[in-house]
Motif scaffolding. Sequence first.
Motif, PDB file in Angstrom:
ATOM      1  N   ASP A   1       0.821  -1.215   0.000  1.00  0.00           N
ATOM      2  CA  ASP A   1       0.000   0.000   0.000  1.00  0.00           C
ATOM      3  C   ASP A   1       0.852   1.263   0.000  1.00  0.00           C
ATOM      4  O   ASP A   1       0.337   2.363  -0.201  1.00  0.00           O
ATOM      5  CB  ASP A   1      -0.977   0.011   1.184  1.00  0.00           C
ATOM      6  CG  ASP A   1      -0.295  -0.163   2.530  1.00  0.00           C
ATOM      7  OD1 ASP A   1       0.936  -0.047   2.609  1.00  0.00           O
ATOM      8  OD2 ASP A   1      -1.012  -0.428   3.518  1.00  0.00           O
ATOM      9  N   SER A   2       2.153   1.130   0.234  1.00  0.00           N
ATOM     10  CA  SER A   2       3.071   2.274   0.217  1.00  0.00           C
ATOM     11  C   SER A   2       4.173   2.071  -0.818  1.00  0.00           C
ATOM     12  O   SER A   2       5.281   2.567  -0.656  1.00  0.00           O
ATOM     13  CB  SER A   2       3.697   2.472   1.603  1.00  0.00           C
ATOM     14  OG  SER A   2       2.728   2.685   2.586  1.00  0.00           O
ATOM     15  N   THR A   3       3.865   1.352  -1.883  1.00  0.00           N
ATOM     16  CA  THR A   3       4.897   1.007  -2.861  1.00  0.00           C
ATOM     17  C   THR A   3       5.515   2.241  -3.499  1.00  0.00           C
ATOM     18  O   THR A   3       6.725   2.284  -3.742  1.00  0.00           O
ATOM     19  CB  THR A   3       4.317   0.060  -3.937  1.00  0.00           C
ATOM     20  OG1 THR A   3       5.352  -0.296  -4.851  1.00  0.00           O
ATOM     21  CG2 THR A   3       3.158   0.678  -4.700  1.00  0.00           C
ATOM     22  N   VAL A   4       4.719   3.281  -3.777  1.00  0.00           N
ATOM     23  CA  VAL A   4       5.277   4.500  -4.365  1.00  0.00           C
ATOM     24  C   VAL A   4       6.213   5.175  -3.377  1.00  0.00           C
ATOM     25  O   VAL A   4       7.325   5.585  -3.730  1.00  0.00           O
ATOM     26  CB  VAL A   4       4.147   5.466  -4.785  1.00  0.00           C
ATOM     27  CG1 VAL A   4       4.740   6.813  -5.222  1.00  0.00           C
ATOM     28  CG2 VAL A   4       3.325   4.868  -5.915  1.00  0.00           C
ATOM     29  N   ALA A   5       5.792   5.294  -2.119  1.00  0.00           N
ATOM     30  CA  ALA A   5       6.607   5.973  -1.115  1.00  0.00           C
ATOM     31  C   ALA A   5       7.933   5.258  -0.905  1.00  0.00           C
ATOM     32  O   ALA A   5       8.990   5.898  -0.802  1.00  0.00           O
ATOM     33  CB  ALA A   5       5.840   6.076   0.197  1.00  0.00           C
ATOM     34  N   TYR A   6       7.907   3.928  -0.825  1.00  0.00           N
ATOM     35  CA  TYR A   6       9.150   3.180  -0.657  1.00  0.00           C
ATOM     36  C   TYR A   6      10.052   3.339  -1.874  1.00  0.00           C
ATOM     37  O   TYR A   6      11.268   3.553  -1.742  1.00  0.00           O
ATOM     38  CB  TYR A   6       8.853   1.700  -0.413  1.00  0.00           C
ATOM     39  CG  TYR A   6       8.660   1.349   1.037  1.00  0.00           C
ATOM     40  CD1 TYR A   6       9.751   1.160   1.884  1.00  0.00           C
ATOM     41  CD2 TYR A   6       7.388   1.207   1.580  1.00  0.00           C
ATOM     42  CE1 TYR A   6       9.579   0.840   3.213  1.00  0.00           C
ATOM     43  CE2 TYR A   6       7.200   0.889   2.914  1.00  0.00           C
ATOM     44  CZ  TYR A   6       8.303   0.700   3.728  1.00  0.00           C
ATOM     45  OH  TYR A   6       8.135   0.398   5.049  1.00  0.00           O
ATOM     46  N   SER A   7       9.483   3.220  -3.062  1.00  0.00           N
ATOM     47  CA  SER A   7      10.284   3.373  -4.277  1.00  0.00           C
ATOM     48  C   SER A   7      10.854   4.787  -4.376  1.00  0.00           C
ATOM     49  O   SER A   7      12.003   4.973  -4.800  1.00  0.00           O
ATOM     50  CB  SER A   7       9.428   3.065  -5.506  1.00  0.00           C
ATOM     51  OG  SER A   7       9.039   1.716  -5.527  1.00  0.00           O
ATOM     52  N   PHE A   8      10.063   5.766  -3.997  1.00  0.00           N
ATOM     53  CA  PHE A   8      10.476   7.166  -4.013  1.00  0.00           C
ATOM     54  C   PHE A   8      11.676   7.358  -3.086  1.00  0.00           C
ATOM     55  O   PHE A   8      12.699   7.950  -3.452  1.00  0.00           O
ATOM     56  CB  PHE A   8       9.294   8.013  -3.552  1.00  0.00           C
ATOM     57  CG  PHE A   8       9.342   9.475  -3.931  1.00  0.00           C
ATOM     58  CD1 PHE A   8      10.519  10.087  -4.336  1.00  0.00           C
ATOM     59  CD2 PHE A   8       8.194  10.246  -3.836  1.00  0.00           C
ATOM     60  CE1 PHE A   8      10.542  11.431  -4.661  1.00  0.00           C
ATOM     61  CE2 PHE A   8       8.208  11.597  -4.153  1.00  0.00           C
ATOM     62  CZ  PHE A   8       9.387  12.193  -4.561  1.00  0.00           C
ATOM     63  N   SER A   9      11.578   6.839  -1.878  1.00  0.00           N
ATOM     64  CA  SER A   9      12.654   7.011  -0.901  1.00  0.00           C
ATOM     65  C   SER A   9      13.912   6.257  -1.336  1.00  0.00           C
ATOM     66  O   SER A   9      15.034   6.781  -1.226  1.00  0.00           O
ATOM     67  CB  SER A   9      12.190   6.520   0.477  1.00  0.00           C
ATOM     68  OG  SER A   9      13.001   7.016   1.503  1.00  0.00           O
TER      69      SER A   9
ATOM     70  N   GLU B   1      27.229   6.230  -0.298  1.00  0.00           N
ATOM     71  CA  GLU B   1      26.176   5.984   0.677  1.00  0.00           C
ATOM     72  C   GLU B   1      25.126   7.080   0.556  1.00  0.00           C
ATOM     73  O   GLU B   1      25.464   8.265   0.396  1.00  0.00           O
ATOM     74  CB  GLU B   1      26.742   5.986   2.101  1.00  0.00           C
ATOM     75  CG  GLU B   1      27.742   4.879   2.383  1.00  0.00           C
ATOM     76  CD  GLU B   1      28.288   4.974   3.794  1.00  0.00           C
ATOM     77  OE1 GLU B   1      27.652   4.444   4.730  1.00  0.00           O
ATOM     78  OE2 GLU B   1      29.362   5.579   3.966  1.00  0.00           O
ATOM     79  N   GLY B   2      23.868   6.684   0.636  1.00  0.00           N
ATOM     80  CA  GLY B   2      22.793   7.655   0.540  1.00  0.00           C
ATOM     81  C   GLY B   2      21.679   7.340   1.511  1.00  0.00           C
ATOM     82  O   GLY B   2      21.493   6.181   1.911  1.00  0.00           O
ATOM     83  N   ILE B   3      20.924   8.353   1.876  1.00  0.00           N
ATOM     84  CA  ILE B   3      19.802   8.181   2.792  1.00  0.00           C
ATOM     85  C   ILE B   3      18.712   9.166   2.406  1.00  0.00           C
ATOM     86  O   ILE B   3      18.993  10.265   1.909  1.00  0.00           O
ATOM     87  CB  ILE B   3      20.253   8.386   4.255  1.00  0.00           C
ATOM     88  CG1 ILE B   3      19.184   7.893   5.233  1.00  0.00           C
ATOM     89  CG2 ILE B   3      20.642   9.838   4.527  1.00  0.00           C
ATOM     90  CD1 ILE B   3      19.668   7.754   6.656  1.00  0.00           C
ATOM     91  N   ALA B   4      17.471   8.767   2.593  1.00  0.00           N
ATOM     92  CA  ALA B   4      16.350   9.644   2.240  1.00  0.00           C
ATOM     93  C   ALA B   4      15.141   9.306   3.099  1.00  0.00           C
ATOM     94  O   ALA B   4      14.955   8.142   3.499  1.00  0.00           O
ATOM     95  CB  ALA B   4      15.997   9.499   0.757  1.00  0.00           C
ATOM     96  N   MET B   5      14.344  10.319   3.372  1.00  0.00           N
ATOM     97  CA  MET B   5      13.043  10.137   4.010  1.00  0.00           C
ATOM     98  C   MET B   5      11.964  10.696   3.102  1.00  0.00           C
ATOM     99  O   MET B   5      12.114  11.776   2.542  1.00  0.00           O
ATOM    100  CB  MET B   5      12.996  10.845   5.374  1.00  0.00           C
ATOM    101  CG  MET B   5      13.592  10.045   6.512  1.00  0.00           C
ATOM    102  SD  MET B   5      13.602  10.940   8.085  1.00  0.00           S
ATOM    103  CE  MET B   5      11.847  11.135   8.377  1.00  0.00           C
ATOM    104  N   THR B   6      10.896   9.925   2.948  1.00  0.00           N
ATOM    105  CA  THR B   6       9.770  10.313   2.112  1.00  0.00           C
ATOM    106  C   THR B   6       8.500  10.159   2.924  1.00  0.00           C
ATOM    107  O   THR B   6       8.374   9.216   3.711  1.00  0.00           O
ATOM    108  CB  THR B   6       9.718   9.434   0.849  1.00  0.00           C
ATOM    109  OG1 THR B   6      10.929   9.596   0.116  1.00  0.00           O
ATOM    110  CG2 THR B   6       8.551   9.818  -0.038  1.00  0.00           C
ATOM    111  N   GLU B   7       7.568  11.071   2.723  1.00  0.00           N
ATOM    112  CA  GLU B   7       6.313  11.031   3.477  1.00  0.00           C
ATOM    113  C   GLU B   7       5.323  10.094   2.791  1.00  0.00           C
ATOM    114  O   GLU B   7       4.749  10.424   1.753  1.00  0.00           O
ATOM    115  CB  GLU B   7       5.712  12.430   3.586  1.00  0.00           C
ATOM    116  CG  GLU B   7       4.546  12.546   4.538  1.00  0.00           C
ATOM    117  CD  GLU B   7       4.948  12.464   6.010  1.00  0.00           C
ATOM    118  OE1 GLU B   7       4.045  12.198   6.828  1.00  0.00           O
ATOM    119  OE2 GLU B   7       6.125  12.672   6.333  1.00  0.00           O
TER     120      GLU B   7
END
Length: 501
Positions: free
Chosen positions: A211-219, A434-440
Amino acid sequence: MSERLAALIAEWTPVAGHRPWPRYEINDATWVTIAQELGKGGGDLLGLWGDKDQVHLAMRVAGAAEPCVVSLRMTSDFPSVGRFHAPAIRLERAVRDLYGFTPFSAPDRRPWLDHGAWGLRAPLGARSPSMRRDPAMYDFLPALGEGLHQIPVGPVHAGIIEPGHFRFSVNGEIVARLEERLGYVHKGIDGLLAGADIERAAKVVARISGDSTVAYSFSFARAVEAALQIDPPPRAKILRGVMAELERIANHLGDIGAICNDASFSLIHAHCGIFRERVLAAADRAFGHRLMMDRVVPGGVEDAGPGAARGLQVMLDEIEKPFAEIVRLYDDTPSLQDRTCATGIVGKDLVAQWAAGGHVGRASGRDFDCRRDFPYAPYNDVPFKVPVFTAGDVDARVWVRIREVEQSIALLRHWLGSLPSGPARVELRDGSGEGIAMTEAFRGDVLVSVRIEGGRIARAHARDASWFQWPLLEAAIKNNIVADFPLCNKSFNCSYSGHDL
């Protein structure tokens, strides 16, 4: 700003190649002091996860411009953060189960993801053989008091939902304590990602919580792009926002209807189901997949089909006014309000302590949204309102969703009215970093960290918002009646799959 934490961080030199947040390799003493300061409210814990020879902790220092990551090298154990800061407890238990690193002085030493069926201890670490044990063997915390009895629920439930065990200690109908046991849908995500090429890893991440596939892919895409220093095209940035807001609307509509259905008001459930179906159908026509799975990729997006913008605008026209009517019906139905108002209250102090995001945090007064507070494209160029309520009950969590649907519709109209042309994707370059991201996501913030070596994923970790929301459900149901648990649970709608990895 927490002066103590800021001073600690200033003593260390950032590790080269970690973007966009700084990462510091620290010692045991600094690690303990950070844990103590987090326990005093000096910052927010954003994640804690294992690696082959390190444990990493992501945090937001109060008042700081950007978050950071601190890393501790070890052999077999590390000082417990959960000893001082309770939100770290379950994360530490997961680190021990997967990597074998023991948090010494930890307040809870029970397994979390390891239910005894693996036949291995520390499968991502030493991988030593382990005797299988009965998965039902688990030491629930005792609840003592006159007249208390226990009601075990799950892990198999009556509906078509994921598995989780809920152990209620009740006095008559009043819940004195709820204790959760999760981990039944552990999928070995961390192990699947290690060593995968970026394209394969992107598909795994997209399936962590459907249900959060876009958010996970985005992040994940943003984390990879940060690591490899890649900037996606303008069209891709806008389409990512479009898909993220369509996902938010679809899920919020489903939740609003389901909450009302659990309060025995099926009419709103039926209408919201129709609205949600129109959103998913429009997403399918625009992007070729109802959930838009695998459409956000590192380097950009799989482009929308011809006429996508116009088709999505028509869909918004079809649902906006009818949804407003349903909102009025919700607000004008006393029997429904009687079930949702003052039910399942979570206090502001708890959501602040646990850094709970999404509708759980914002319904209890925590004004945080990483689209605004850690701005990223396309949200950094468009104003929007973050709805915040203070009642902290089921009703407030419904209203956060309602207002977010309205804001998402406004964002979509803005972007779809001026969708840029041009390429939607750039090729990835080989490299390391190395990379890191947070997406809502619709539940709250999703964090993804990656380490890339020679164009492949050496380590990747994804943290769902549910890690910091599930424990608060235990607080929400306390002193409520057992019959209100489905209502409270649905008002949270935490992810089992996103949590269990």
